[in-house]
Structure formats: C-alpha cells, structure tokens
Write an enzyme that holds these catalytic residues in place. Sequence first.
Site, PDB file in Angstrom:
ATOM      1  N   LYS A 262       0.852  -1.199   0.000  1.00  0.00           N
ATOM      2  CA  LYS A 262       0.000   0.000   0.000  1.00  0.00           C
ATOM      3  C   LYS A 262       0.886   1.246   0.000  1.00  0.00           C
ATOM      4  O   LYS A 262       1.972   1.216   0.575  1.00  0.00           O
ATOM      5  CB  LYS A 262      -0.852   0.039   1.278  1.00  0.00           C
ATOM      6  CG  LYS A 262      -1.991  -0.949   1.345  1.00  0.00           C
ATOM      7  CD  LYS A 262      -2.740  -0.786   2.676  1.00  0.00           C
ATOM      8  CE  LYS A 262      -3.849  -1.807   2.847  1.00  0.00           C
ATOM      9  NZ  LYS A 262      -4.955  -1.661   1.906  1.00  0.00           N
ATOM     10  N   ARG A 336      -9.822 -11.797   2.545  1.00  0.00           N
ATOM     11  CA  ARG A 336     -10.611 -12.909   2.009  1.00  0.00           C
ATOM     12  C   ARG A 336      -9.828 -14.214   2.064  1.00  0.00           C
ATOM     13  O   ARG A 336     -10.413 -15.287   2.203  1.00  0.00           O
ATOM     14  CB  ARG A 336     -11.082 -12.570   0.582  1.00  0.00           C
ATOM     15  CG  ARG A 336      -9.970 -12.260  -0.387  1.00  0.00           C
ATOM     16  CD  ARG A 336     -10.451 -11.507  -1.630  1.00  0.00           C
ATOM     17  NE  ARG A 336     -10.789 -10.121  -1.341  1.00  0.00           N
ATOM     18  CZ  ARG A 336     -11.242  -9.254  -2.247  1.00  0.00           C
ATOM     19  NH1 ARG A 336     -11.448  -9.635  -3.491  1.00  0.00           N
ATOM     20  NH2 ARG A 336     -11.514  -8.008  -1.901  1.00  0.00           N
TER      21      ARG A 336
END
Length: 490
Positions: A262, A336
């Site tokens: 990020k 996930r």
Amino acid sequence: MTKLNIAVSNKSVALTKGSAYVFGVTSIKDKLQVADSLVETSTLAAQDLKALGAKSTFEAMVRIMGPDGAVYLAVGLGEEELTDESLRQLAGAAVRQLNDFEKVVIGLPTVTAENALAVVEGSLLSHYDYSAYKSTKKPARLTSVTVLSRVTPKPTEIAEIETIAQAVNATRDLVNMPPNDLYPQTFAAFMQKAARGTGVTIEVWDEKRLAAEKCIGILSVGKGSVRPPRLVKIEYKPRGANKHIALVGKGITFDSGGLTLKPGTGMLGMKYDMTGAATVGHAALAIAALKLNVRVTAYMCVAENLPSGSATRPNDIIKYRNGKTVEVTNTDAEGRLVLADGLILASEQKPDLIVDVATLTGAARVALGVRTTGLMGVGTGVATLEKAAEATGEAIWAMPLPKELRALLNSDTADLINSKLGDPSGGMLVGAHFLKEFVGFHDRDKKNQIDWAHLDIAGPANNDGAPYGYTGKGATGVMVRTLVQVAKSL
Ligand code: BES
Ligand code: ZN
Ligand code: ZN
C-alpha cells in the site's frame, strides 16, 4: 477507564443529587420548552431558554446555570419523534460533554423501559477513552450516571446492557492498540485472558497446527512476517441449545498490503484491520456471559500482512483444506484469504448461520460512507442481520451479489483469483463473491447452502472524524451489539 456506575430512578430531578443535570429541549410554537421528563419544569420554566442560547436542534448542547445554582445541560431533541437509537445518541453526546462532572443526572424524556435502557446504553458506550499510551493522563471525573425515568427497567436488564457495553469497549481497546504490541501471538493471549472464567473453551492454533489443519490462507498471509499467524477459536456450548451460530472474523493485526504494498497514506490506520476478529471474539464472550441459549463458535483468523523475502508473491497458488485452489494475484486482498479458512472450518460444523465480520474493502467506504456496515449473504442471513441491526440501532445496508461479477474471479491456472488488479468496480461485492465460494452446503449435491451473512465494516469500524453521539474518536466496536442481538433473536 474507570467503571461508570449507572442507575435508573423514578424520582424527580429535585430529589436526585448530582453535579450536573441533563434535560431535553423541544420547540413548541417557536418557543423552547423543557421536554416532559422528571426534570421539574418549575426550576427552569422562569428561564428564557432561547435567550440562554439553548437550541432544539438534534444533539445541540448548551450549558446553563440554573436559578438553583446547579449546572444544566440543555440538549436539543430535534424535530423527529425520539427513538431508542436517538435517545442512545443523545445520552452519549451528553455524557461526553459532561465528563468533567462526577455525578451526572439525565432527565431525557423516556416513555418505555426500552427508552430508559437506551439512555443507559448510550451513556455506557460514550464513557470510553483510550489513553493507555499517553504519558500524562487526564482521566474523566465522571463516575456515576443516574437516568431518570418514570418507567424503570429491571436490574437484570441493566446488568445485561452493562455486559454488552463492556464487550464493545473491550473490542475498542484491542483495535486501538498499536501494532507493535498487538500481533497474532498477543492477540491470542488477550483473548485467552478475556475468556478466563466465562465458561467458554478457547483454542489457539499456532503455525504448526495451522499447517497440520491445512489453514493455508492464514499461513500464506502470515508468511511475510516474523510474527507467525494464529487461529483463535472460542466455543460456547450451553446444554440444551438447539441453534448454532458460527462467527468468523478477519484479524489482520497490520495490513501493509504485503508485496502488493500500500502507499503510505493508505497504510496508515491499518492496525484496525483486526477489528472483525476482535468483534466476533468479544461478541461470543458477551453471549456466554449473558448465558444465552445458543451455541456459538467464533473463528478469529489472525495474521500480520507484511512484505519480505518470505512473503507470498503475486501469482502464487495456494490449496485450501476443502481442495479449492486460489491464485493470489493481489497480496493486499488478504482478508478474504484468511477468512476462507475460517469459513471452511465453520461450514464443517454445519451451523444454522455463519456470520463473518471484516474490514474487507476500501470500496465499502466509497459505497456506504464511514458510518454504515455493508451486508451481503445467502439464505436467511441477510434478513436476520437486518432485523438484529434494526433492534440495536446500528446502521447497516444490504447490498446485492450480482451474478455476473463472479466471473471477475476466474483464474487461468487455479479455481479462483483473489482479486483482479486495476478494475475497482463493485469491489465490496466482488469480495463477498470470493467469500461465498467458501461457504459450505448442508447437502452433498450442493443445493442447500448454509445461511450466511457477510459484514463489511471497513467504514464504521473506526471514527477518524469528530466524536458524535456515543461514538468517540478511534475504534467504535461496531456490530458487537448486533451480533449479540442475533444470538438473542434465534
Ligand atoms: N484492509 C483493506 C481494506 C481497506 C482498504 C479498509 C482501505 C479501509 C481502507 C483490505 O485488505 C484491502 O486492502 N482491500 C483491497 C482489496 C482490493 C485489492 C481488491 C482494497 O480495498 O483496496
Ligand atoms: Zn489488504
Ligand atoms: Zn486488509
């Protein structure tokens, strides 16, 4: 944070000793009035509330010195009919405003026992601040709140609210903790400590056990960190329970994105990425403390997502416990990956309902803002959560799972990819599609999928903005109350 002593009394304000008093202000025919409550209008009636600066706008707050020399807080009640949730918010705002007074008396208009309980709950939720790491602490002076109400709830009902508010505040504590001190091992230790004496069983799977159990998602996300991942499982199994809820929480103690790193601005704040795990853990403990007659199993999937020479690479393929393979195309879509393990384990038990909670996507914040939880699912899951959130007053919104989006997760080499780089459209829904692939079935021919709800709390898990209602700055503890309500409703 010091404990807040709370009581409900049906005596009038004149008979209740306090260091500050709260009353509601309404506007009737353009004239400001003290709202009907146990606050004697006579004390304040002679006062021109408007001239003193009071407002009837919702949550407007003005301090007034009463003719009796006492401090009053005039709180605007707004135009709309008061609900339990608006009372909760008003009480929360008032308590924060008066936290430098030792004993606060709240005379907001309550009509039912539920109204009074809402004022109690708003007060307890608002009485929170995180100062563990401040070298100079300014503790709140407030130690007790007396809620005035003609209809008084039962002591057991008040005690129940106290238990639930404690679970919310414990969740906030974990989320607010910095990631140098909160990592998978310490997360597990904090949960073990919180579980002591509650009658639940708690298991912590270390990296060896995770490998033996083929929890490949948690392992592959945790591989880049020197602090190995954990699965924390809490089980509450009261005798005679005939319903079973499984809770699954995303527990990324820090999300740097991994090799799909990020940017700095997007990384800041990612200590909160374990909120889902803290939420399901503390909700399960609250359900046990309340001795609700439902079996609850909570799976906290805890890992630190860091880049390093041992980190998972984009294009790596992992094989799950249920045989499914996933090509990791984006190491920043790690939530996930860990939740898939939790969903597989939960499904093996064939519970009546699975609920997962996760700060899953930035897209949830784009779609719903920072105060509303995104809700997706299959079967009765969505309706059950909508109803529970309605009862607790927590903002939630059901989103669709459009069939055509499933194809975005097709892989050339594995069963699925975890995310396509580039196209962010429908990001929250695509995330839910991925999770749905790991929710099991009741039957062999896969017609009857287990009822499931997915809560994307990426927006409301943290409050970056100014405090409002019962929500202070930082971790909010959102959805703990709603999960407890789900257990109550079954
Ligand atoms: N923890 C983040 C979700 C997130 C992102 C929360 C921004 C709050 C603000 C999650 O692991 C993540 O990085 N999700 C990606 C998913 C994408 C790669 C499909 C995202 O939202 O960008
Ligand atoms: Zn991520
Ligand atoms: Zn994340």
